[in-house]
Write an enzyme that holds these catalytic residues in place. Sequence first.
Site, PDB file in Angstrom:
ATOM      1  CG  ASP A 185      -2.324  -0.428   0.929  1.00 18.30           C
ATOM      2  OD1 ASP A 185      -2.812  -0.107  -0.171  1.00 18.30           O
ATOM      3  OD2 ASP A 185      -2.941  -1.075   1.783  1.00 18.30           O
ATOM      4  CG  LEU A 186       2.453   2.610   3.661  1.00 17.48           C
ATOM      5  CD1 LEU A 186       3.290   2.415   4.913  1.00 17.48           C
ATOM      6  CD2 LEU A 186       1.683   3.921   3.737  1.00 17.48           C
TER       7      LEU A 186
END
Length: 395
Positions: free
Chosen positions: A171-172
């Site tokens: 995600d990041l």
Amino acid sequence: MPDLPLKGLRVLDISQVMAGPFCCMLLGDMGADVIKIEPPRTGDSTRHSMGFRLKGEDSPGFLALNRNKRSITLDLKDEGDRAVLYALVQTADIVVENARPGVAQRLGIDYDTLAALNPRLIYASISGFGQTGPWAQRPGFDLIAQAMSGVLSSNGFPGMEPAKNSIAVADLGAGLFSVYGILSAVIGRQTSGQGQYIDASLLEAAMGLSIWETTEYWGTGRAPTPIGSANRMSAPYQAVRASDDWFVIGAANQGLWLKLLQVIGRPELQDDERYATNAARVANREVLIEELAPTFVTRASQDWIDALLAAGVPAAPILDYGEAVASEQAVARDMVMQVPHPVEGEFRALGFPVKMRGTPQEVRLPPPLLNEHDAAIRRELVERGLLPAATEAAA
């Protein structure tokens, strides 16, 4: 104070949860005007996540990902609300969305539709697996991307159940790679005058960060397996146990290895062909650590750390997050900041991980309440002649 570097850029954040909001927050931290477009009533689903609250209704997770943004709610299935979005698009530089492939087109907010309104628009789609390929329509979450990228297979300890990286690397990572793509497109637009479409995915972010693991696979023909805290390129480079606790050492090259042997009083190990070179130590890592273990348990962890650092060998205690954020280095580097908020009063958040000496980032806006800026945003569009005055009054 000079203007922040992205002042003058407008971002429409039509994303939820983590990757898209993180991307847009980073742009906002650098000065962009970020307008967060949320579904009516519920807003970004992260507002309601996590099992604890501070004072207000929004989760700490939402607060951590949405500073420096303004909020307006629009039902993108509604023709009138979609007209408001189209008006905003004419004022925008960047759109970020993270719906499953095909959803934006069904809603009439896809790149081709919006670029017809604003050819300079830079449009980033973040999805689980990208817009093309046989997996494109699969639902994508960080756990799924870690599993299908290879990350999960190489994490944790041998013989134990699969362990994901507790940090949401997919995600990041997708958020960070999207910032890289967006700002590259902004620079390219200065010459071409045209925007472009950016297709980012959680899967490719996780794979893109798997440098050592894929290198090992291609170099040996064997898929990497879990090795705990150890490193695939150097040894000894991992956690070891002292008499009182675990700590980490990083003898990542031949010079550091020789210094380590002097500190621990084991110079004879250099004469063992299994440990004579870094390549040999990596190949014999498990037996090497077994060889070193009886020595390390003879002294306390801080004693070893002090002695190794004095000799120039990287070593460190293993801090928990409470200790990490309170450490003298984190304090000196402003890695914890107090963010003012209309409901919370203020809350603690991570500081800016990159320092800009000439144009330091700042919190200009707290994470917005749901639809907090509806009237102001609509008024701006009316003043620009992009919406009729009746629209503002209706809001």
